[in-house]
Design an enzyme around this catalytic site. Structure first.
Site, PDB file in Angstrom:
ATOM      1  CE  LYS A  14      -2.283  -1.136   3.809  1.00 25.54           C
ATOM      2  NZ  LYS A  14      -1.807  -2.504   4.149  1.00 25.54           N
ATOM      3  NE  ARG A  89      -5.027  -1.722   9.352  1.00 21.64           N
ATOM      4  CZ  ARG A  89      -3.946  -1.204   8.777  1.00 21.64           C
ATOM      5  NH1 ARG A  89      -3.948   0.024   8.330  1.00 21.64           N
ATOM      6  NH2 ARG A  89      -2.862  -1.925   8.646  1.00 21.64           N
ATOM      7  NE  ARG A 128       7.401  -3.253   6.677  1.00 23.14           N
ATOM      8  CZ  ARG A 128       6.089  -3.052   6.572  1.00 23.14           C
ATOM      9  NH1 ARG A 128       5.603  -2.440   5.508  1.00 23.14           N
ATOM     10  NH2 ARG A 128       5.273  -3.468   7.508  1.00 23.14           N
ATOM     11  NE  ARG A 134       5.716  -1.202  10.394  1.00 15.76           N
ATOM     12  CZ  ARG A 134       4.672  -1.180   9.596  1.00 15.76           C
ATOM     13  NH1 ARG A 134       4.737  -0.503   8.468  1.00 15.76           N
ATOM     14  NH2 ARG A 134       3.581  -1.836   9.912  1.00 15.76           N
ATOM     15  NE  ARG A 145       1.357  -5.785  10.990  1.00 16.61           N
ATOM     16  CZ  ARG A 145       2.549  -5.673  10.386  1.00 16.61           C
ATOM     17  NH1 ARG A 145       3.615  -6.238  10.908  1.00 16.61           N
ATOM     18  NH2 ARG A 145       2.649  -5.018   9.254  1.00 16.61           N
TER      19      ARG A 145
HETATM   20  P1  ATP Z   1       1.889  -2.267   5.318  1.00 17.35           P
HETATM   21  O1  ATP Z   1       2.190  -0.846   5.651  1.00 17.35           O
HETATM   22  O2  ATP Z   1       3.100  -3.053   4.972  1.00 17.35           O
HETATM   23  O3  ATP Z   1       0.806  -2.431   4.272  1.00 17.35           O
HETATM   24  P2  ATP Z   1       0.260  -2.652   7.627  1.00 17.35           P
HETATM   25  O4  ATP Z   1      -0.994  -2.503   6.841  1.00 17.35           O
HETATM   26  O5  ATP Z   1       0.213  -3.658   8.716  1.00 17.35           O
HETATM   27  O6  ATP Z   1       1.423  -3.015   6.662  1.00 17.35           O
HETATM   28  P3  ATP Z   1       0.207   0.096   8.599  1.00 17.35           P
HETATM   29  O7  ATP Z   1      -0.888   0.477   7.698  1.00 17.35           O
HETATM   30  O8  ATP Z   1       1.408   0.962   8.642  1.00 17.35           O
HETATM   31  O9  ATP Z   1       0.793  -1.343   8.300  1.00 17.35           O
HETATM   32  O10 ATP Z   1      -0.414  -0.073  10.066  1.00 17.35           O
HETATM   33  C1  ATP Z   1       0.383  -0.465  11.162  1.00 17.35           C
HETATM   34  C2  ATP Z   1      -0.485  -0.600  12.398  1.00 17.35           C
HETATM   35  O11 ATP Z   1      -1.072   0.680  12.718  1.00 17.35           O
HETATM   36  C3  ATP Z   1      -1.685  -1.547  12.280  1.00 17.35           C
HETATM   37  O12 ATP Z   1      -1.328  -2.895  12.540  1.00 17.35           O
HETATM   38  C4  ATP Z   1      -2.631  -0.970  13.361  1.00 17.35           C
HETATM   39  O13 ATP Z   1      -2.225  -1.339  14.645  1.00 17.35           O
HETATM   40  C5  ATP Z   1      -2.395   0.537  13.230  1.00 17.35           C
HETATM   41  N1  ATP Z   1      -3.356   1.151  12.264  1.00 17.35           N
HETATM   42  C6  ATP Z   1      -3.037   1.757  11.085  1.00 17.35           C
HETATM   43  N2  ATP Z   1      -4.136   2.183  10.448  1.00 17.35           N
HETATM   44  C7  ATP Z   1      -5.182   1.848  11.237  1.00 17.35           C
HETATM   45  C8  ATP Z   1      -6.603   1.983  11.128  1.00 17.35           C
HETATM   46  N3  ATP Z   1      -7.173   2.550  10.053  1.00 17.35           N
HETATM   47  N4  ATP Z   1      -7.373   1.504  12.146  1.00 17.35           N
HETATM   48  C9  ATP Z   1      -6.824   0.928  13.220  1.00 17.35           C
HETATM   49  N5  ATP Z   1      -5.512   0.748  13.387  1.00 17.35           N
HETATM   50  C10 ATP Z   1      -4.684   1.196  12.402  1.00 17.35           C
HETATM   51 MG    MG Z   2       2.095   0.978   5.109  1.00 16.95          MG
END
Ligand code: ATP
Ligand code: MG
Length: 190
Positions: A14, A89, A128, A134, A145
């Site tokens: 993403k 989400r 990563r 991270r 996750r």
């Molecule tokens: P990537 O960035 O590789 O796609 P990812 O989707 O797990 O991986 P992030 O989008 O950076 O990573 O989110 C990291 C963490 O931040 C999530 O696991 C969650 O704990 C929190 N988070 C981020 N966005 C939201 C959201 N919209 N609602 C709730 N928690 C969130």
């Molecule tokens: Mg991301």
């Protein structure tokens, strides 16, 4: 460009594709993960709350997240469209996003879903981990996750389908190919 919601499992790319889309179309970018990690770094009140959830692989509560999202959106120029990366989400977040945009006379635009097999996702996230360090990129938390994604986030795909704005892109082994497919689609919207 219209607003874009980029959707997919942890490690699906993403953030990577968002950066490329921003460069090509000059739009705004909201990554809720980046917003939360910045708050943690600053040791703000929000950061302190977020840290526990993130390091456990859990989602931050909806009310808090929806509030953060609206504040971030209102701080950005929206004229060229905004790409939402990591939000929504949950169904509650999706409903809130739709309402927030409608209140501003803006549209959700299109949803881009990145479909990547779980083995590839795990490989990427572990790689990563070594580069970015991270806190949530370790095998145990990654598995949590994935479970959270399947239970709480994946059902949203059907929600977007019903809204008539879901567009899927499947990983076939090449980032350039994926990007070419996404750009070919987005170019038709301009
Ligand atoms: P990537 O960035 O590789 O796609 P990812 O989707 O797990 O991986 P992030 O989008 O950076 O990573 O989110 C990291 C963490 O931040 C999530 O696991 C969650 O704990 C929190 N988070 C981020 N966005 C939201 C959201 N919209 N609602 C709730 N928690 C969130
Ligand atoms: Mg991301």
């Amino acid at each position: 460009m219209k607003n874009i919601i980029i959707f997919g499992a942890p490690g699906s790319g993403k953030g990577t594709y968002s950066d490329e889309i921003v460069t090509r179309y000059g739009m705004g970018h909201i990554s809720t993960g980046d917003v939360l990690r910045a708050e943690i770094k600053q040791e703000s009140e929000l950061g302190k709350i977020a840290q526990g959830y993130i390091s456990n692989g859990q989602l931050i509560p909806d009310e808090l997240m929806i509030d953060i999202l609206a504040k971030t959106y209102d701080s950005l120029p929206t004229g060229k469209g905004v790409i939402f990366d990591g939000f929504p989400r949950t169904i509650a977040q999706a409903e809130a996003l739709k309402k927030m945009l409608a209140e501003r006379n803006h549209e959700m635009g299109v949803m881009i879903e990145l479909i990547v097999d779980e083995e590839t996702l795990m490989e990427r996230l572990l790689r990563r981990a070594q580069i970015e360090g991270r806190a949530d990129d370790n095998e145990e938390t990654i598995k949590k996750r994935f479970a959270v994604y399947h239970n709480q986030t994946e059902p949203l795909a059907a929600w977007f389908e019903k809204e008539g704005i879901r567009h899927t892109f499947t990983w076939e082994g090449s980032k350039d190919q994926m990007l070419a497919n996404i750009f070919a689609f987005l170019d038709t919207l301009k």
